[in-house]
Design an enzyme around this catalytic site. Structure first.
Site, short mmCIF file in Angstrom:
data_model
loop_
_atom_site.label_atom_id
_atom_site.label_comp_id
_atom_site.label_asym_id
_atom_site.label_seq_id
_atom_site.Cartn_x
_atom_site.Cartn_y
_atom_site.Cartn_z
N HIS A 165 -9.01 -1.92 117.25
CA HIS A 165 -10.10 -0.95 117.46
C HIS A 165 -10.96 -1.24 118.69
O HIS A 165 -11.91 -0.51 118.97
CB HIS A 165 -10.99 -0.84 116.22
CG HIS A 165 -11.91 -2.03 116.04
ND1 HIS A 165 -11.51 -3.19 115.42
CD2 HIS A 165 -13.20 -2.24 116.42
CE1 HIS A 165 -12.52 -4.05 115.41
NE2 HIS A 165 -13.56 -3.50 116.01
C1 UD1 Z 1 -18.26 -0.63 116.16
C2 UD1 Z 1 -18.93 -1.79 116.87
C3 UD1 Z 1 -17.95 -2.93 116.99
C4 UD1 Z 1 -17.35 -3.32 115.67
C5 UD1 Z 1 -16.77 -2.09 114.99
C6 UD1 Z 1 -16.35 -2.45 113.61
C7 UD1 Z 1 -20.64 -1.29 118.58
C8 UD1 Z 1 -20.89 -1.22 120.02
N1 UD1 Z 1 -19.35 -1.42 118.21
O1 UD1 Z 1 -17.19 -0.17 116.99
O2 UD1 Z 1 -18.63 -4.06 117.51
O3 UD1 Z 1 -16.32 -4.25 115.88
O4 UD1 Z 1 -17.78 -1.07 114.91
O5 UD1 Z 1 -15.46 -1.52 113.07
O6 UD1 Z 1 -21.54 -1.23 117.80
N2 UD1 Z 1 -15.71 7.09 113.84
C9 UD1 Z 1 -15.44 7.96 112.81
N3 UD1 Z 1 -15.97 7.70 111.58
C10 UD1 Z 1 -16.73 6.62 111.31
C11 UD1 Z 1 -17.02 5.74 112.36
C12 UD1 Z 1 -16.50 5.98 113.62
O7 UD1 Z 1 -14.74 8.95 112.98
O8 UD1 Z 1 -17.16 6.45 110.15
C13 UD1 Z 1 -15.09 7.33 115.16
C14 UD1 Z 1 -15.91 8.23 116.07
O9 UD1 Z 1 -15.02 9.01 116.82
C15 UD1 Z 1 -16.59 7.23 116.99
C16 UD1 Z 1 -15.56 6.13 117.09
O10 UD1 Z 1 -14.94 6.08 115.84
O11 UD1 Z 1 -16.93 7.78 118.22
C17 UD1 Z 1 -16.15 4.78 117.45
O12 UD1 Z 1 -17.16 4.41 116.51
P1 UD1 Z 1 -18.38 3.47 116.97
O13 UD1 Z 1 -19.22 3.18 115.78
O14 UD1 Z 1 -19.04 4.01 118.17
O15 UD1 Z 1 -17.67 2.17 117.48
P2 UD1 Z 1 -16.56 1.25 116.80
O16 UD1 Z 1 -15.35 1.29 117.64
O17 UD1 Z 1 -16.44 1.60 115.37
N1 UDP Z 2 -11.78 -4.36 107.00
C1 UDP Z 2 -11.53 -3.63 105.84
N2 UDP Z 2 -10.62 -2.61 105.89
C2 UDP Z 2 -9.94 -2.28 107.02
C3 UDP Z 2 -10.20 -3.03 108.20
C4 UDP Z 2 -11.13 -4.05 108.16
O1 UDP Z 2 -12.12 -3.91 104.80
O2 UDP Z 2 -9.15 -1.32 106.97
C5 UDP Z 2 -12.76 -5.45 106.96
C6 UDP Z 2 -12.23 -6.79 107.39
O3 UDP Z 2 -11.60 -7.45 106.33
C7 UDP Z 2 -13.49 -7.49 107.88
C8 UDP Z 2 -14.29 -6.37 108.48
O4 UDP Z 2 -13.79 -5.16 107.89
O5 UDP Z 2 -14.20 -8.06 106.81
C9 UDP Z 2 -14.07 -6.38 109.96
O6 UDP Z 2 -14.45 -5.21 110.51
P1 UDP Z 2 -13.89 -4.68 111.89
O7 UDP Z 2 -12.54 -5.21 112.16
O8 UDP Z 2 -14.06 -3.22 111.82
O9 UDP Z 2 -14.99 -5.23 112.91
P2 UDP Z 2 -15.21 -6.57 113.73
O10 UDP Z 2 -15.12 -7.73 112.81
O11 UDP Z 2 -14.20 -6.61 114.83
O12 UDP Z 2 -16.58 -6.39 114.30
#
Ligand code: UD1
Ligand code: UDP
Length: 349
Positions: A204
């Site tokens: 991601h």
């Molecule tokens: C965010 C965090 C990242 C973390 C990740 C965990 C920041 C800068 N990034 O990244 O550090 O590792 O979460 O998963 O805060 N979207 C949906 N539904 C949701 C959430 C997101 O459709 O419930 C889609 C949207 O198109 C959105 C994109 O995902 O624009 C990215 O979501 P965003 O929260 O901006 O960043 P993450 O990549 O999730």
């Molecule tokens: N996770 C989850 N389901 C998924 C993917 C991740 O429960 O389909 C959990 C994972 O086990 C961990 C946390 O979400 O505890 C990590 O989140 P993510 O990878 O989104 O973010 P990051 O750690 O890179 O910030």
């Protein structure tokens, strides 16, 4: 003591699942604020339900957007809440936009900041999370760091006051919920998986997920392992993955994001994990599952040093060989604590 805790993204729900209960059991008043950065049921609600995370007192509904839009909306909302609730501390976790917004709002209102999972560094400022970490750590009064390395990172930046090495609250969550998952999760049966005979993949990071060519190469290399790959797709890359997967011939099974209990079983029983997630790398180490990290650097350096995690960000063509033959790890130690991190944090607070 009264605290305002800021959460908003999936990894923060996992961390809050253990900290919130401990704070409340110790008699503190916690006001829980969900910025709503993650909002799909399988990115948010499922965690609250499975782990009985207390219902947030405030939902800011920030949703998706640019970094500025997301951070600014959270900042404005959190400022109002701090003014109204007058907490002794604001607690923030990790490195998302919710983290930096919480820290900035609190600092300007002269409320003390507690940063849980402080001191992590990738030394790559192209990652938005690196900016969030640096700013949050500079502003924080109490910095709960998971490792000695994290404490040293802070020292290099002149931060030593308020730093406490307490281990990682994600260990507490993993130890607790893996036991429950063994009883409750049916994911392996649902997906017809044999323990040790599948791979788990999560991708991601913008550097991987936002570029067609890059993502296609990753999928292609991983598909060459000749073993089924389970890929719970983050919504960030859903539409791109759905298009690209048709160009791949190997057995990559796209599924929706899974809840934490199912994730524990997939991580524990996969032959290997391929990921760019911070949390998942660390969980791979904790489950003693081999891991390939699709990045050029990692904050969780211990996992690489001990031989459980190999960085393949700039050598994607090594993936098939490593999938077949992962070098034997050197050592495993409880590098991230013993699962008593939350107890230490509550005692120090
Ligand atoms: C965010 C965090 C990242 C973390 C990740 C965990 C920041 C800068 N990034 O990244 O550090 O590792 O979460 O998963 O805060 N979207 C949906 N539904 C949701 C959430 C997101 O459709 O419930 C889609 C949207 O198109 C959105 C994109 O995902 O624009 C990215 O979501 P965003 O929260 O901006 O960043 P993450 O990549 O999730
Ligand atoms: N996770 C989850 N389901 C998924 C993917 C991740 O429960 O389909 C959990 C994972 O086990 C961990 C946390 O979400 O505890 C990590 O989140 P993510 O990878 O989104 O973010 P990051 O750690 O890179 O910030």
């Amino acid at each position: 003591m009264k605290v305002v805790t800021i959460i908003g993204a999936r990894p923060q729900f996992v961390k809050a699942s253990v900290v919130s209960h401990a704070l409340r059991n110790a008699g503190h008043t916690e006001i829980l604020v969900n910025t709503g950065q993650h909002y799909d049921d399988n990115m948010a609600k499922i965690f609250f339900e499975e782990m009985a995370i207390p219902q947030p007192d405030y939902n800011l509904g920030v949703g998706s957007g640019t970094h500025a839009a997301q951070t600014a909306a959270a900042l404005i909302g959190i400022e109002q809440i701090i003014i109204k609730e007058k907490p002794d501390y604001v607690i923030v976790y990790g490195d998302t936009n919710a983290t930096i917004a919480g820290a900035l709002a609190a600092a300007k209102l002269h409320v003390k900041i507690v940063h849980i999972e402080a001191g992590l560094r990738s030394y790559n400022r192209e990652m938005p999370e690196e900016i969030n970490r640096i700013v949050t750590d500079v502003l924080s009064d109490l910095l709960f760091v998971p490792t000695q390395v994290a404490a040293e990172n802070l020292k290099k930046e002149g931060i030593s006051k308020g730093v406490h090495i307490v281990g990682d609250v994600m260990v507490d969550a993993l130890l607790n919920y893996t036991k429950i998952a063994e009883q409750k999760s049916t994911i392996l049966d649902q997906l017809n998986l044999i323990k040790g005979e599948f791979l788990l993949m999560t991708i991601h990071r913008p550097s991987n997920a936002d570029h067609d060519e890059r993502l296609l190469t990753i999928l292609d290399q991983v598909s060459k392992g000749n073993i089924p790959v389970i890929f719970p797709v983050h919504p960030r890359s859903k539409s791109r993955v759905e298009l690209l997967i048709n160009r791949i011939s190997g057995d990559i099974r796209i599924i929706e994001p899974v809840g934490y209990l199912d994730m524990m079983m997939l991580e524990k029983y996969s032959r290997m994990i391929i990921t760019d997630s911070g949390g998942v790398q660390k969980e791979a180490y904790l489950h003693q599952t081999h891991c390939l990290t699709v990045r050029n650097e990692t904050e969780w350096v211990e996992t690489v040093e001990d031989g459980w995690n190999i960085l393949v960000g700039n050598t994607l063509d090594r993936i098939p060989v490593l999938l077949r033959n992962f070098p034997k790890p050197l050592i495993w130690k409880p590098r991230y604590g013993d699962g008593e991190s939350v107890v230490k944090i509550v005692a120090l607070l």
